[in-house]
Structure formats: structure tokens, C-alpha cells
Design an enzyme around this catalytic site. Structure first.
Site, PDB file in Angstrom:
ATOM      1  N   SER A   8       0.843  -1.197   0.000  1.00 24.79           N
ATOM      2  CA  SER A   8       0.000   0.000   0.000  1.00 24.79           C
ATOM      3  C   SER A   8       0.876   1.243   0.000  1.00 24.79           C
ATOM      4  O   SER A   8       1.667   1.448   0.934  1.00 24.79           O
ATOM      5  CB  SER A   8      -0.881   0.019   1.245  1.00 24.79           C
ATOM      6  OG  SER A   8      -1.412   1.324   1.420  1.00 24.79           O
ATOM      7  N   HIS A  33      -1.416  -1.381  -4.079  1.00 18.78           N
ATOM      8  CA  HIS A  33      -2.661  -1.161  -3.330  1.00 18.78           C
ATOM      9  C   HIS A  33      -2.810   0.332  -3.050  1.00 18.78           C
ATOM     10  O   HIS A  33      -1.901   0.980  -2.535  1.00 18.78           O
ATOM     11  CB  HIS A  33      -2.599  -1.963  -2.029  1.00 18.78           C
ATOM     12  CG  HIS A  33      -3.859  -1.955  -1.230  1.00 18.78           C
ATOM     13  ND1 HIS A  33      -4.925  -2.790  -1.502  1.00 18.78           N
ATOM     14  CD2 HIS A  33      -4.230  -1.221  -0.162  1.00 18.78           C
ATOM     15  CE1 HIS A  33      -5.901  -2.573  -0.630  1.00 18.78           C
ATOM     16  NE2 HIS A  33      -5.500  -1.612   0.202  1.00 18.78           N
ATOM     17  N   ASP A  35      -5.016   3.118  -1.198  1.00 12.07           N
ATOM     18  CA  ASP A  35      -6.002   3.347  -0.144  1.00 12.07           C
ATOM     19  C   ASP A  35      -6.628   4.729  -0.277  1.00 12.07           C
ATOM     20  O   ASP A  35      -5.990   5.745   0.002  1.00 12.07           O
ATOM     21  CB  ASP A  35      -5.317   3.229   1.227  1.00 12.07           C
ATOM     22  CG  ASP A  35      -5.065   1.778   1.601  1.00 12.07           C
ATOM     23  OD1 ASP A  35      -6.016   0.972   1.501  1.00 12.07           O
ATOM     24  OD2 ASP A  35      -3.926   1.447   1.983  1.00 12.07           O
ATOM     25  N   MET A  37      -9.207   7.339   0.990  1.00  5.81           N
ATOM     26  CA  MET A  37     -10.015   7.709   2.166  1.00  5.81           C
ATOM     27  C   MET A  37     -10.542   9.124   1.978  1.00  5.81           C
ATOM     28  O   MET A  37      -9.811  10.002   1.504  1.00  5.81           O
ATOM     29  CB  MET A  37      -9.165   7.652   3.434  1.00  5.81           C
ATOM     30  CG  MET A  37      -8.488   6.305   3.663  1.00  5.81           C
ATOM     31  SD  MET A  37      -7.615   6.262   5.232  1.00  5.81           S
ATOM     32  CE  MET A  37      -6.677   4.732   5.059  1.00  5.81           C
ATOM     33  N   HIS A  66      -8.688   0.553  -3.293  1.00 10.64           N
ATOM     34  CA  HIS A  66      -9.509   0.231  -2.124  1.00 10.64           C
ATOM     35  C   HIS A  66     -10.222   1.513  -1.687  1.00 10.64           C
ATOM     36  O   HIS A  66      -9.618   2.396  -1.088  1.00 10.64           O
ATOM     37  CB  HIS A  66      -8.572  -0.299  -1.012  1.00 10.64           C
ATOM     38  CG  HIS A  66      -9.245  -0.578   0.293  1.00 10.64           C
ATOM     39  ND1 HIS A  66      -8.540  -0.809   1.452  1.00 10.64           N
ATOM     40  CD2 HIS A  66     -10.555  -0.676   0.630  1.00 10.64           C
ATOM     41  CE1 HIS A  66      -9.383  -1.027   2.446  1.00 10.64           C
ATOM     42  NE2 HIS A  66     -10.611  -0.944   1.971  1.00 10.64           N
ATOM     43  N   MET A  68     -12.348   3.633   0.552  1.00  9.59           N
ATOM     44  CA  MET A  68     -12.929   3.794   1.896  1.00  9.59           C
ATOM     45  C   MET A  68     -13.622   5.147   1.896  1.00  9.59           C
ATOM     46  O   MET A  68     -13.137   6.122   2.464  1.00  9.59           O
ATOM     47  CB  MET A  68     -11.814   3.730   2.950  1.00  9.59           C
ATOM     48  CG  MET A  68     -11.295   2.310   3.192  1.00  9.59           C
ATOM     49  SD  MET A  68      -9.702   2.283   4.004  1.00  9.59           S
ATOM     50  CE  MET A  68      -8.623   2.416   2.582  1.00  9.59           C
ATOM     51  N   MET A 137     -10.746  -6.936   5.880  1.00 10.48           N
ATOM     52  CA  MET A 137      -9.949  -6.011   6.698  1.00 10.48           C
ATOM     53  C   MET A 137      -9.542  -6.705   7.991  1.00 10.48           C
ATOM     54  O   MET A 137     -10.385  -7.243   8.717  1.00 10.48           O
ATOM     55  CB  MET A 137     -10.752  -4.744   7.036  1.00 10.48           C
ATOM     56  CG  MET A 137     -11.055  -3.821   5.876  1.00 10.48           C
ATOM     57  SD  MET A 137      -9.606  -3.221   5.005  1.00 10.48           S
ATOM     58  CE  MET A 137      -8.740  -2.307   6.274  1.00 10.48           C
ATOM     59  N   ASP A 175      -6.080  -7.315   4.535  1.00  9.14           N
ATOM     60  CA  ASP A 175      -5.522  -5.959   4.595  1.00  9.14           C
ATOM     61  C   ASP A 175      -5.414  -5.434   6.015  1.00  9.14           C
ATOM     62  O   ASP A 175      -6.421  -5.221   6.681  1.00  9.14           O
ATOM     63  CB  ASP A 175      -6.454  -5.041   3.765  1.00  9.14           C
ATOM     64  CG  ASP A 175      -5.909  -3.627   3.631  1.00  9.14           C
ATOM     65  OD1 ASP A 175      -4.828  -3.340   4.157  1.00  9.14           O
ATOM     66  OD2 ASP A 175      -6.594  -2.809   2.985  1.00  9.14           O
TER      67      ASP A 175
HETATM   68  C1  DX5 Z   1      -6.085   0.656   6.259  1.00 10.32           C
HETATM   69  C2  DX5 Z   1      -5.627   0.416   4.837  1.00 10.32           C
HETATM   70  C3  DX5 Z   1      -4.476  -0.531   4.729  1.00 10.32           C
HETATM   71  C4  DX5 Z   1      -3.216  -0.068   5.369  1.00 10.32           C
HETATM   72  C5  DX5 Z   1      -2.250  -1.202   5.475  1.00 10.32           C
HETATM   73  O1  DX5 Z   1      -7.249   1.410   6.234  1.00 10.32           O
HETATM   74  O2  DX5 Z   1      -6.691  -0.124   4.086  1.00 10.32           O
HETATM   75  O3  DX5 Z   1      -4.272  -0.874   3.363  1.00 10.32           O
HETATM   76  O4  DX5 Z   1      -2.622   0.994   4.678  1.00 10.32           O
HETATM   77  O5  DX5 Z   1      -1.168  -0.788   6.231  1.00 10.32           O
HETATM   78  P1  DX5 Z   1      -0.463  -1.731   7.317  1.00 10.32           P
HETATM   79  O6  DX5 Z   1       0.081  -2.908   6.575  1.00 10.32           O
HETATM   80  O7  DX5 Z   1       0.582  -0.856   7.909  1.00 10.32           O
HETATM   81  O8  DX5 Z   1      -1.527  -2.138   8.298  1.00 10.32           O
HETATM   82 ZN    ZN Z   2      -6.343  -0.989   2.024  1.00  6.75          ZN
END
Ligand code: DX5
Ligand code: ZN
Length: 221
Positions: A8, A33, A35, A37, A66, A68, A137, A175
């Protein structure tokens, strides 16, 4: 062992993203990946489709988005045209998952659904035949660097059993909180894809490389 890693870039150094992408590219079958948000579904805001579009040309790996976010339907066309290969939305962010799945399929992308650690897996069971990916998750969405929630193992095994029973063509991705202490157990439970943030980017690259390659060469019992 057979598995894919999906580092990620949330844990990468944003000042040198092209170098960070090259590290991911050292594992040719790995995924990037991403993320996303929105400051509403989760408190933090990360980055959006313009950044994904900009870095797309610096990587030939699969882009695993991904979402969120609330109102994921608004983001699907934007990330599709930014160069996503997989788009995953959260089951908690919509009342009409089937419409979203069809919308993603209509853009010819692969479809994923994700669920928070507290969301019962029974909620997505009927969707599994329509999905390419289930993103389980193993931490609360919203931040990297959290500790892996142990009950995730049973959730992975539960989904794996359904996948085998129904002969589904489904990838199980996990994840959050995955590091060298836990990765092997996650694969053994049934994960196909390991998302890794802080471990991948926070550990000297040579160490990560040795660890991942060592795990690949390990024979499964
Ligand atoms: C959390 C994200 C993850 C996160 C993973 O909301 O979806 O993808 O960045 O990071 P680590 O491996 O540090 O938990
Ligand atoms: Zn993620």
C-alpha cells in the site's frame, strides 16, 4: 507458497513515489494497493483519482483501488479512467451493492468488496459469486500501522471454505497489520493476496525481498 503481495503506497514516501513504485515492481506479479479515504467514511483524507492517474504511467503492476469512501458510486468512473484494474468498495458504504458491482463490471474492471473487522461475513456471502476479490480487513479501516485483529483468521477460513465448496473464482485479500511474524499464517488460513503497508515500506528493502522470496520458496504441507 503461492501468494501475491499488494504493497500500500499509503506507507510510501510521497516525495519519491516513482522510486517506491519501482520497489513494488521488483516483484513483477505484485499489485499496487491504493487506499482512498475521504474524511467521511473514515476520518482521514488520503488521495484521489488524479494522483492515481499521474502514477499509473510509472508502473506496470496491477492497480488495486480500495475505496474507503461514502457514495462510492461517484468514484467508480473516476478511478476507472485513472487506470484502476480492481475497484473495491466497502459493503458498509452502500445500500445497493449489486448495482455497484454491475457498475464496476460494466467498465470492464475487476470487482471487489471489503468489510470492516466488525461486519459479519454473512452479510456478503450471497455476493461472493459475483466478485473477483474479497478484501477482508484485519484492522479498522482508516490508518496503516495497526495491529492485526486475531479473529480475522477464522473469517479467512470461513470464506475459503465457501470458495472451495462452491468452486468460486474468487481472490481472498487480507488488509492490515501484516508483517513477517504473521504473513505465513495468513496465507495458510487461505489468503491469496497480502496487503502490506508499514511492513513493506518501513523495513529495509533487502530484508523484505529475502522474506518474501523465502516464503515463496517454502513448500506447503
Ligand atoms: C487501512 C488500509 C491498509 C493499510 C495497510 O485502512 O486499508 O491498506 O494501509 O497498512 P499496514 O500494513 O501498515 O496495516
Ligand atoms: Zn487498504
Amino acid at each position: 507458497m503461492n501468494f501475491i503481495i499488494a504493497p500500500s503506497i499509503l506507507s510510501a514516501d510521497f516525495c519519491k513515489l516513482s522510486e517506491e513504485l519501482k520497489k513494488i515492481g521488483k516483484f513483477p506479479d505484485s499489485w499496487v494497493h491504493l487506499d482512498i479515504m475521504d474524511g467521511s467514511f473514515v476520518p482521514v483524507i488520503t488521495f484521489g483519482s488524479p494522483l492515481v492517474k499521474s502514477i499509473r504511467k510509472h508502473s506496470s503492476n496491477i492497480f488495486d483501488v480500495h475505496l474507503m469512501v461514502n457514495s462510492p458510486e461517484k468514484q467508480i468512473p473516476l478511478f476507472a479512467s485513472a487506470g484502476a484494474d480492481y475497484i473495491t468498495f466497502h459493503i458498509e458504504s452502500t445500500n445497493s451493492p449489486l448495482n455497484l458491482i454491475n457498475e464496476i463490471k460494466n467498465t470492464n474492471l475487476k470487482t471487489g468488496v471489503s468489510l470492516r473487522p466488525s461486519t459479519p461475513v454473512s452479510l456478503i456471502e450471497n455476493l461472493l459469486p459475483d466478485l473477483d476479490l474479497l478484501l477482508i480487513m484485519s484492522v479498522e479501516p482508516g490508518a496503516s500501522g495497526q495491529t492485526f485483529v486475531e479473529s480475522t483468521f477464522d473469517r479467512i477460513k470461513f470464506i475459503k471454505a465457501i470458495k472451495e465448496r462452491k468452486h468460486l473464482n474468487l481472490l481472498i485479500s487480507v488488509d492490515g497489520g501484516i508483517n513477517e511474524q504473521i504473513a505465513e499464517d495468513v496465507i495458510e488460513a487461505g489468503a491469496d493476496i497480502l496487503v502490506m503497508g508499514s511492513y513493506f515500506f518501513g523495513t529495509p528493502f533487502e530484508e523484505v525481498e529475502n522474506f518474501i522470496n523465502g516464503l515463496r520458496n517454502k513448500n506447503t504441507p
